[in-house]
Enzyme design. Structure first.
Site, PDB file in Angstrom:
ATOM      1  N   LYS A   1      22.576  57.253  48.382  1.00 29.43           N
ATOM      2  CA  LYS A   1      24.023  57.939  48.933  1.00 29.43           C
ATOM      3  C   LYS A   1      24.292  58.644  47.478  1.00 29.43           C
ATOM      4  O   LYS A   1      24.588  59.829  47.489  1.00 29.43           O
ATOM      5  CB  LYS A   1      24.924  57.081  48.967  1.00 29.43           C
ATOM      6  CG  LYS A   1      26.457  57.642  48.781  1.00 29.43           C
ATOM      7  CD  LYS A   1      27.711  56.562  49.326  1.00 29.43           C
ATOM      8  CE  LYS A   1      27.930  55.630  48.211  1.00 29.43           C
ATOM      9  NZ  LYS A   1      28.880  56.564  47.118  1.00 29.43           N
ATOM     10  N   ASN A   2      24.210  58.214  46.165  1.00 26.96           N
ATOM     11  CA  ASN A   2      24.423  58.881  44.958  1.00 26.96           C
ATOM     12  C   ASN A   2      23.788  59.758  44.479  1.00 26.96           C
ATOM     13  O   ASN A   2      24.047  60.308  43.316  1.00 26.96           O
ATOM     14  CB  ASN A   2      24.937  57.844  43.992  1.00 26.96           C
ATOM     15  CG  ASN A   2      26.243  56.980  44.344  1.00 26.96           C
ATOM     16  OD1 ASN A   2      26.827  57.241  45.555  1.00 26.96           O
ATOM     17  ND2 ASN A   2      26.514  55.810  43.702  1.00 26.96           N
TER      18      ASN A   2
ATOM     19  N   ARG B   1      34.528  62.029  47.187  1.00 26.37           N
ATOM     20  CA  ARG B   1      34.729  62.692  45.555  1.00 26.37           C
ATOM     21  C   ARG B   1      33.730  63.897  45.552  1.00 26.37           C
ATOM     22  O   ARG B   1      33.659  64.543  44.402  1.00 26.37           O
ATOM     23  CB  ARG B   1      34.408  61.503  44.640  1.00 26.37           C
ATOM     24  CG  ARG B   1      35.472  60.476  44.761  1.00 26.37           C
ATOM     25  CD  ARG B   1      35.240  59.464  43.481  1.00 26.37           C
ATOM     26  NE  ARG B   1      35.303  60.099  42.366  1.00 26.37           N
ATOM     27  CZ  ARG B   1      36.623  60.612  41.831  1.00 26.37           C
ATOM     28  NH1 ARG B   1      37.567  60.380  42.644  1.00 26.37           N
ATOM     29  NH2 ARG B   1      36.826  60.753  40.603  1.00 26.37           N
TER      30      ARG B   1
ATOM     31  N   CYS C   1      36.266  55.771  46.807  1.00 30.34           N
ATOM     32  CA  CYS C   1      36.893  54.192  46.985  1.00 30.34           C
ATOM     33  C   CYS C   1      38.132  54.011  45.909  1.00 30.34           C
ATOM     34  O   CYS C   1      38.014  54.729  44.879  1.00 30.34           O
ATOM     35  CB  CYS C   1      35.628  53.263  46.322  1.00 30.34           C
ATOM     36  SG  CYS C   1      34.407  53.249  47.816  1.00 30.34           S
TER      37      CYS C   1
ATOM     38  N   ASP D   1      28.327  48.983  40.479  1.00 27.98           N
ATOM     39  CA  ASP D   1      28.190  48.626  42.071  1.00 27.98           C
ATOM     40  C   ASP D   1      27.518  47.488  42.613  1.00 27.98           C
ATOM     41  O   ASP D   1      27.414  47.151  43.812  1.00 27.98           O
ATOM     42  CB  ASP D   1      27.533  50.148  42.908  1.00 27.98           C
ATOM     43  CG  ASP D   1      28.137  51.260  42.245  1.00 27.98           C
ATOM     44  OD1 ASP D   1      29.547  51.071  42.364  1.00 27.98           O
ATOM     45  OD2 ASP D   1      27.701  52.209  42.278  1.00 27.98           O
TER      46      ASP D   1
ATOM     47  N   VAL E   1      33.378  49.337  33.445  1.00 27.33           N
ATOM     48  CA  VAL E   1      33.286  50.804  34.120  1.00 27.33           C
ATOM     49  C   VAL E   1      34.665  51.246  34.867  1.00 27.33           C
ATOM     50  O   VAL E   1      35.278  52.084  34.708  1.00 27.33           O
ATOM     51  CB  VAL E   1      32.066  50.959  35.088  1.00 27.33           C
ATOM     52  CG1 VAL E   1      32.102  52.360  35.666  1.00 27.33           C
ATOM     53  CG2 VAL E   1      30.790  50.949  34.393  1.00 27.33           C
TER      54      VAL E   1
END
Ligand code: EPZ
Length: 439
Positions: free
Chosen positions: A22-23, A95, A119, A309, A331
């Site tokens: 996804k990222n 985002r 999120c 994550d 983070v």
């Protein structure tokens, strides 16, 4: 709002297959905007973040086709400005729109960005992004419903130093610098594997980018970029999620497409906790080998550290480890909200403002609850839970699947932002649940 009713206490066993991360995929889609010809991205998952970015690109004239096998074609030949009102309809949904700034400024000389979503795991400011864009010569105007950007004198390469190795801000630099005039030097850059894959894509398009060993990235701007053809890097966050699910439910999951290289830090911790894994060319098998799990001390960090994550799904497994585990989140300042539901289910977790790991972080001496002490093993029992965010939601589902009794989990549609065919995968792994929409 959708709801899943889970009868827990059954190990998850079977196989799941990963697609692209996804990222990475969402950023690679934005990169296609920079080209003057069509691009092809393979292994694109059917997740809602991809849908949102597709819609935003389509509003800007990009023609997109997402085939059943995950191959996506993106044609930016007719890029155009979108109507503000149409863009604004996507406010709060993701985002990624912030990364449209550089490519749209290059293609159209202007950009309008809606209010951002994503999120709720901290404030998630975008000050680095705007600072980066100003460095390139962008003029930024905040409007009540979003942000308008222009570049009256064009975008010019710059010397930029990030105060923290932000993934998004590094991508902002890459996507803007590749076609800016002259040289850009970025220090303090993030070097996550997804960023390296984005650099590979930009190089295929014609960009000139070099990465030093000390978080310095240099980009020589070029006048034009073409399209690319690329198979997206696998989703290492999804791989780690299923690995944690195998451990927490005493199960055995083969994760097809998972690769060792991008997961070495995770695998070290998984082994220390007492999980077993077997790496093959096709993927990685993760399982609970029986016996007690071990407590661990973890500090989340930017790559090559332990990813933030991965923390949330692993915490569920740590509730079953024998002894005290410590997780220091460095983070995001507010990523332990999801533990409230775990405590309700019987977990013993205490959250502290102090930095409980070995390294003091930028959240220490401030009012941020960013360290967790987990005491186990504690049996989990079913509960009614509302999914708070993507990874927290996955963790809640895993807790419900590990728990004795019935859990009702609402707001589960959030999980589809980042996990493709989530319910089908649960079925394939033998989970006992029913799903209903519009609860
Ligand atoms: C990306 O978010 C990922 N999202 C996140 O994954 C991931 O957790 C994060 O990187 C860290 O690896 C996407 O790729 C879409 P950052 P990003 O900029 O880019 C602060 C998931 O579950 N910061 O590296 O938004 C920020 O508040 C998601 O898949 C500023 O202060 O993360 C945070 O504390 C969640 N100002 C830290 O930097 C800024 O302008 C790191 O954020 C930007 C960031």
């Amino acid at each position: 709002m959708s709801k899943i009713t889970v009868s827990g206490g059954k190990p998850l066993k079977g196989r799941v297959d990963l697609k692209g991360a996804k990222n990475l995929v969402t950023k690679a889609m934005v990169a296609a905007l920079l080209g003057d010809g069509p691009s092809e991205l393979r292994d694109v998952p059917f997740i809602s973040d991809v849908e949102i970015v597709s819609r935003l690109l389509q509003l800007h004239g990009v023609q997109i086709n997402h085939a059943e096998d995950g191959t996506m074609s993106l044609d930016p030949s007719n890029v155009k400005s979108a109507r503000m009102v149409d863009i604004d309809a996507h406010a709060g949904s993701s985002r990624i729109p912030i990364l449209f700034c550089g490519p749209l400024l290059h293609q159209l000389g202007e950009a309008f960005i809606p209010g951002l979503g994503g999120c709720h795991i901290g404030d998630r400011p975008i000050d680095y992004h705007f600072e980066v864009l100003r460095n390139f010569g962008a003029v930024i105007e905040e409007l009540p419903n979003g942000t308008r950007l222009s570049a009256p004198k064009g975008l010019k390469g710059a010397k930029i130093s990030l105060p923290y190795p932000s993934v998004g801000a590094t991508e902002q630099v890459l996507l803007t610098a590749t076609r800016a005039e002259g040289l850009t030097e970025l220090s303090g850059a993030a070097i996550e594997p997804e960023i390296m894959d984005l650099i590979a894509i930009l190089q295929k398009m014609g960009a000139i980018i070099s990465v030093d060993t000390d978080r310095v990235i240099r980009i020589e701007g070029v006048k034009r970029l073409g399209g690319y053809s690329h198979r997206a890097l696998f989703d290492r966050n999804e791989a780690a999620s299923w690995a944690a699910a195998a451990l927490a439910t005493k199960g055995d999951i083969f994760v097809g497409g998972a690769r060792q290289q991008e997961l070495t830090t995770f695998l070290n911790v998984f082994r220390k906790v007492g999980g077993a894994f077997d790496i093959s060319d096709e993927g990685i098998r993760f399982w609970h080998p029986g016996g007690d799990l071990n407590p661990v001390v973890i500090e989340t960090d930017v790559h090559p550290g332990f990813m933030t994550d991965w923390q949330q799904p692993l915490v569920v497994a740590l509730t079953q480890a024998k002894g005290l585990s410590i997780v220091h989140e460095t983070v995001y300042e507010n990523r332990f909200g999801f533990t409230d539901a775990l405590v309700e289910m019987g977990a013993q977790i205490q959250i502290y403002r102090e930095c409980l790991g070995g390294t003091p972080c930028r959240f220490g001496q401030r009012n941020f609850n960013h360290s967790a002490v987990i005491s186990g093993p504690t049996p989990l029992k079913g509960a009614d839970i509302r999914v708070p965010d993507l990874r927290g939601g996955f963790s809640h589902m895993v807790a419900a699947l590990a728990a004795e009794g019935v859990s009702n989990v609402t707001n589960v549609q959030l999980i589809s932002r980042g996990y493709e065919h989530f319910l089908q995968k649960l079925t394939d792994l033998g989970a006992d649940f029913t799903y209903s929409e519009n609860e």
